[in-house]
Design a protein around this motif. Structure first.
Motif, PDB file in Angstrom:
ATOM      1  N   ILE A 186      67.994 -25.378  63.812  1.00  0.00           N
ATOM      2  CA  ILE A 186      67.560 -24.708  62.588  1.00  0.00           C
ATOM      3  C   ILE A 186      66.252 -23.924  62.751  1.00  0.00           C
ATOM      4  N   PRO A 187      65.189 -24.494  63.350  1.00  0.00           N
ATOM      5  CA  PRO A 187      63.945 -23.716  63.471  1.00  0.00           C
ATOM      6  C   PRO A 187      64.150 -22.382  64.197  1.00  0.00           C
ATOM      7  N   GLY A 188      64.869 -22.422  65.319  1.00  0.00           N
ATOM      8  CA  GLY A 188      65.122 -21.180  66.057  1.00  0.00           C
ATOM      9  C   GLY A 188      65.986 -20.215  65.270  1.00  0.00           C
ATOM     10  N   MET A 189      66.956 -20.757  64.530  1.00  0.00           N
ATOM     11  CA  MET A 189      67.817 -19.903  63.719  1.00  0.00           C
ATOM     12  C   MET A 189      67.023 -19.233  62.609  1.00  0.00           C
ATOM     13  N   ILE A 190      66.140 -19.985  61.946  1.00  0.00           N
ATOM     14  CA  ILE A 190      65.335 -19.393  60.876  1.00  0.00           C
ATOM     15  C   ILE A 190      64.410 -18.313  61.442  1.00  0.00           C
ATOM     16  N   GLU A 191      63.847 -18.580  62.600  1.00  0.00           N
ATOM     17  CA  GLU A 191      63.004 -17.568  63.252  1.00  0.00           C
ATOM     18  C   GLU A 191      63.811 -16.311  63.557  1.00  0.00           C
ATOM     19  N   ASP A 192      65.049 -16.506  64.002  1.00  0.00           N
ATOM     20  CA  ASP A 192      65.923 -15.370  64.301  1.00  0.00           C
ATOM     21  C   ASP A 192      66.253 -14.583  63.034  1.00  0.00           C
ATOM     22  N   LEU A 193      66.541 -15.296  61.948  1.00  0.00           N
ATOM     23  CA  LEU A 193      66.833 -14.626  60.672  1.00  0.00           C
ATOM     24  C   LEU A 193      65.615 -13.843  60.177  1.00  0.00           C
ATOM     25  N   GLU A 194      64.441 -14.408  60.401  1.00  0.00           N
ATOM     26  CA  GLU A 194      63.199 -13.708  60.021  1.00  0.00           C
ATOM     27  C   GLU A 194      63.072 -12.405  60.812  1.00  0.00           C
ATOM     28  N   LYS A 195      63.273 -12.491  62.139  1.00  0.00           N
ATOM     29  CA  LYS A 195      63.143 -11.303  62.986  1.00  0.00           C
ATOM     30  C   LYS A 195      64.137 -10.211  62.589  1.00  0.00           C
ATOM     31  N   LYS A 196      65.310 -10.637  62.129  1.00  0.00           N
ATOM     32  CA  LYS A 196      66.340  -9.672  61.736  1.00  0.00           C
ATOM     33  C   LYS A 196      66.115  -9.146  60.322  1.00  0.00           C
ATOM     34  N   GLY A 197      65.075  -9.632  59.657  1.00  0.00           N
ATOM     35  CA  GLY A 197      64.747  -9.158  58.311  1.00  0.00           C
ATOM     36  C   GLY A 197      65.740  -9.593  57.255  1.00  0.00           C
ATOM     37  N   LEU A 198      66.388 -10.747  57.477  1.00  0.00           N
ATOM     38  CA  LEU A 198      67.431 -11.190  56.550  1.00  0.00           C
ATOM     39  C   LEU A 198      66.926 -12.181  55.505  1.00  0.00           C
ATOM     40  N   ASP A 253      70.104 -16.964  25.950  1.00  0.00           N
ATOM     41  CA  ASP A 253      70.044 -16.364  24.604  1.00  0.00           C
ATOM     42  C   ASP A 253      71.377 -15.743  24.193  1.00  0.00           C
ATOM     43  N   GLY A 254      72.394 -15.879  25.036  1.00  0.00           N
ATOM     44  CA  GLY A 254      73.712 -15.354  24.694  1.00  0.00           C
ATOM     45  C   GLY A 254      74.014 -13.973  25.231  1.00  0.00           C
ATOM     46  N   THR A 255      73.009 -13.259  25.720  1.00  0.00           N
ATOM     47  CA  THR A 255      73.258 -11.926  26.257  1.00  0.00           C
ATOM     48  C   THR A 255      73.927 -12.032  27.634  1.00  0.00           C
ATOM     49  N   VAL A 256      74.677 -11.014  27.987  1.00  0.00           N
ATOM     50  CA  VAL A 256      75.411 -10.984  29.257  1.00  0.00           C
ATOM     51  C   VAL A 256      74.788  -9.915  30.151  1.00  0.00           C
ATOM     52  N   ILE A 257      74.477 -10.299  31.374  1.00  0.00           N
ATOM     53  CA  ILE A 257      73.890  -9.343  32.318  1.00  0.00           C
ATOM     54  C   ILE A 257      74.722  -9.316  33.604  1.00  0.00           C
ATOM     55  N   GLU A 258      74.534  -8.268  34.387  1.00  0.00           N
ATOM     56  CA  GLU A 258      75.186  -8.157  35.685  1.00  0.00           C
ATOM     57  C   GLU A 258      74.245  -8.710  36.760  1.00  0.00           C
ATOM     58  N   VAL A 259      74.742  -9.608  37.590  1.00  0.00           N
ATOM     59  CA  VAL A 259      73.957 -10.151  38.701  1.00  0.00           C
ATOM     60  C   VAL A 259      74.762 -10.001  39.979  1.00  0.00           C
ATOM     61  N   GLU A 260      74.048 -10.030  41.106  1.00  0.00           N
ATOM     62  CA  GLU A 260      74.749  -9.870  42.375  1.00  0.00           C
ATOM     63  C   GLU A 260      75.691 -11.047  42.620  1.00  0.00           C
ATOM     64  N   SER A 261      76.769 -10.778  43.309  1.00  0.00           N
ATOM     65  CA  SER A 261      77.764 -11.805  43.618  1.00  0.00           C
ATOM     66  C   SER A 261      78.399 -11.507  44.964  1.00  0.00           C
ATOM     67  N   PRO A 262      78.519 -12.479  45.843  1.00  0.00           N
ATOM     68  CA  PRO A 262      78.133 -13.881  45.712  1.00  0.00           C
ATOM     69  C   PRO A 262      76.615 -14.066  45.635  1.00  0.00           C
ATOM     70  N   ASP A 263      76.226 -15.249  45.136  1.00  0.00           N
ATOM     71  CA  ASP A 263      74.803 -15.567  45.051  1.00  0.00           C
ATOM     72  C   ASP A 263      74.179 -15.609  46.444  1.00  0.00           C
ATOM     73  N   PRO A 264      72.877 -15.391  46.525  1.00  0.00           N
ATOM     74  CA  PRO A 264      72.205 -15.507  47.828  1.00  0.00           C
ATOM     75  C   PRO A 264      72.324 -16.931  48.379  1.00  0.00           C
ATOM     76  N   LEU A 265      72.274 -17.054  49.685  1.00  0.00           N
ATOM     77  CA  LEU A 265      72.286 -18.365  50.328  1.00  0.00           C
ATOM     78  C   LEU A 265      70.861 -18.891  50.399  1.00  0.00           C
ATOM     79  N   LEU A 266      70.626 -20.083  49.831  1.00  0.00           N
ATOM     80  CA  LEU A 266      69.313 -20.719  49.895  1.00  0.00           C
ATOM     81  C   LEU A 266      69.157 -21.359  51.273  1.00  0.00           C
ATOM     82  N   VAL A 267      68.221 -20.841  52.069  1.00  0.00           N
ATOM     83  CA  VAL A 267      68.056 -21.292  53.453  1.00  0.00           C
ATOM     84  C   VAL A 267      66.969 -22.351  53.571  1.00  0.00           C
ATOM     85  N   VAL A 268      65.820 -22.128  52.922  1.00  0.00           N
ATOM     86  CA  VAL A 268      64.713 -23.089  52.966  1.00  0.00           C
ATOM     87  C   VAL A 268      64.254 -23.339  51.535  1.00  0.00           C
TER      88      VAL A 268
END
Length: 595
Positions: free
Chosen positions: A273-285, A310-325
């Motif tokens: 995981i540490p190396g992968m997170i570092e790699d994701l950082e370098k790739k700007g992801l 409040d009942g209002t409907v908005i457009e959000v990105e889909s799929p949701d972002p992946l929570l990494v840390v």
């Protein structure tokens, strides 16, 4: 070894080519209308427009061009241009003899072999296995066996849940019980007496508390981060929980007839995981998000509607972002799943990873798969979720105990074994068995009932579990299939004792024909199960084959006959047993020697 549908397709394609028609439409398959023909082809409808003729005219020309009478007479025409075929007794006998002589009972292997990882099982540490783990284990085991039998190199991976928030939660429970972690000897003494039953009490109690106790939630999150960071005594406590849980889970998997090539968990991917997170950082992801780190997986313009408080409907990105840390610095489930992909691509170098996990996790896996593709860790096409529905009780809701709790896997197996013992006695089976043999047969019957009840349904659907109906020697059940296989074993034993030998198969009686056609269907069922990752095709085949044999046994006496007829029918029975046992083995069902 080509099945009859394949042989008919090749001959039909030759007729298409002779007439200048596109042979890709010459496919012949088993008929939906067996009263019209055993096999059918609908290609005349597809090529009629290009030929400038009506479908019935094209069908008549194709029938006239048929040039393989030894395989089947000229096909008949029905409806708007359907071609119907009935193979000759000689062609059917040739196919049946080939199946009888083939160790694979007529099943072909894949043309191009692949490296496959099947991720299934997935129980959590600190919790015993329950009925919620049943479908993943049963379906995943069968999928692994099917892919391996087809010729792929396959690894089954249990992928234990041993590194997430639940670990921090139980560590916090032990901390409270001990009044803190200041005394190392006290901790070690407690861990020596730690049992799975104790862990199963701690986890739900603290899981309930954390819903309203914010301080406990934060403490458990910090404990999770400390564990993942290598802190003590967190790692020592985790190791004790892991070992206690693994011993119980290996026992449960063994009783279910499920095994793995890789007994790995989320923790095994943690060093990456540490190396992968570092790699994701370098790739700007990675992006900051309220103290956490996320990876956006939605493509530009991909949105969904979301209703706000409040009942209002908005457009959000889909799929949701992946929570990494997380904001506490701990890795999340998605992070570990992503690192596990990195690990598998490094160690197994698979062409395909199949995840046999509840369909309700589809959104999570879509996030992880997209993240892996964005990071360049694995092609999106190499990651596939084999989702499944729920196993429900009689009321149609997920299976529970009478008290409303989750039923343990061992308790379910115990209930099925109890029913199996009763059914064996009701059918006067096992009176001459030793106690050990009777219990062995009862266990095999119970597991067959549980597995076939699940695998006879398409994996994507939910089903109602009715233990009384499934532990029956009649109807579409696992015990019925076992009984039919044991019946054939008994015939073959008597034949051997009498010195009767199997011979060349000839097809004369209609029941012989039906049985030979059922034997021919094995390869097609196997290919469908493989292509669609759906073992129910093999469950359907096993039932159809058993029914065909039952009718054959009723109308075509075997040992009372003489000469070539007896030898032919004995060979048909032996071929049936070989294929039926093989099909059941692919479903993970064992056949006793006698019942």
């Amino acid at each position: 070894m080509t099945d009859l549908a394949g042989a008919l397709t090749a001959a039909n394609a030759a007729a298409f080519q002779k007439l200048g028609l596109d042979p890709k439409h010459a496919d012949v398959r088993r008929s939906d209308r067996p009263d019209l023909g055993e096999f059918q082809a609908n290609g005349a409808l597809a090529v009629a427009k290009a030929a400038g003729k009506k479908p019935p005219e094209v069908a008549a020309e194709i029938a006239a061009a048929w040039a393989v009478p030894e395989l089947a007479p000229q096909p008949t025409i029905a409806g708007p241009g359907f071609l119907n075929f009935k193979v000759t007794p000689e062609a059917l006998a040739k196919r049946a003899n080939a199946i009888a002589a083939d160790p694979r009972a007529g099943a072909e292997t894949v043309e191009h072999k692949r490296r496959i990882v099947v991720d299934y099982g997935g129980p959590n540490v600190a919790k015993g296995m329950h009925v919620g783990h049943l479908r993943a284990s049963i379906i995943g085991e069968s999928v692994k066996r099917i892919f391996r039998f087809r010729g792929d190199e396959v690894w089954g991976d249990a992928h234990f849940g041993d590194w997430g928030f639940q670990m921090g939660l139980v560590i916090s429970a032990l901390e409270d019980e001990l009044g803190g972690f200041g005394n190392g000897d006290k901790i070690n003494d407690r861990l020596k007496t730690l049992t799975l039953d104790q862990l199963e009490t701690m986890y739900p109690a603290y899981a309930a508390k954390v819903k309203t106790d914010v301080a406990l939630r934060d403490r458990a999150r910090k404990a999770t981060a400390l564990l993942q960071g290598g802190a003590e005594p967190h790692r020592t406590i985790w190791k004790a929980m892991h070992d206690v849980s693994m011993a119980a889970q290996k026992r449960d998997f063994a009783s279910l007839g499920v095994d793995f090539d890789l007994w790995l968990g989320e923790s095994d991917a943690d060093p990456l995981i540490p190396g992968m997170i570092e790699d994701l950082e370098k790739k700007g992801l990675l992006e900051d998000d309220q103290g956490a780190r996320i990876l956006r997986v939605a493509n530009p313009g991909e949105t969904k509607k979301k209703k706000q408080d409040d009942g209002t409907v908005i457009e959000v990105e889909s799929p949701d972002p992946l929570l990494v840390v997380s904001s506490e610095g701990s890795s999340m489930y998605g992070t570990t799943d992503l690192a596990t992909i990195v690990q598998r691509m490094r160690d197994q170098k698979p062409d395909l990873i199949l995840y046999c996990v509840d369909q309700r996790q589809a959104d999570h896996f879509e996030q992880v798969y997209r993240a892996a593709a964005k990071a360049g860790y694995a092609p999106r096409a190499a990651l596939e979720h084999i989702g499944f529905g729920t196993m429900n009780g009689p009321d149609g809701t997920p299976f529970k105990t009478r008290a409303g709790g989750v039923l343990k896997l061992q308790d379910l197996i115990g209930q099925a074994e109890e029913k199996a013992r009763a059914r064996l006695k009701e059918n006067e089976i096992g009176a001459d068995f030793s106690a050990a043999e009777f219990e062995d047969v009862a266990h095999k019957v119970a597991i067959a009932a549980i597995k076939f009840a699940d695998l006879s349904n398409f994996r994507g659907t939910s089903y109602k579990f009715d233990i009384d109906r499934f532990v029956s020697f009649e109807g579409k059940t696992g015990p019925y299939l076992q009984y039919q296989a044991v019946r054939v074993k008994s015939i073959l034993r008597r034949a051997e004792a009498e010195g009767v030998k199997a011979g060349s198969i000839k097809i004369e009686h209609e029941s012989e024909r039906t049985l030979a056609l059922a034997l021919d269907a094995f390869d097609g069922a196997l290919r469908s199960a493989y292509d669609k990752r759906a073992p129910h095709f093999l469950a359907e085949h096993a039932f159809a084959l058993a029914q065909a044999f039952s009718a054959f046994y009723t109308h075509c006496p075997i040992l009372p006959e003489q000469g070539a007829v007896r030898a032919s029918r004995l060979a048909l029975a032996a071929a049936t047993l070989k294929q039926l046992e093989l099909t059941l083995e692919l479903l993970g069902i064992e056949v006793p020697e006698r019942m």
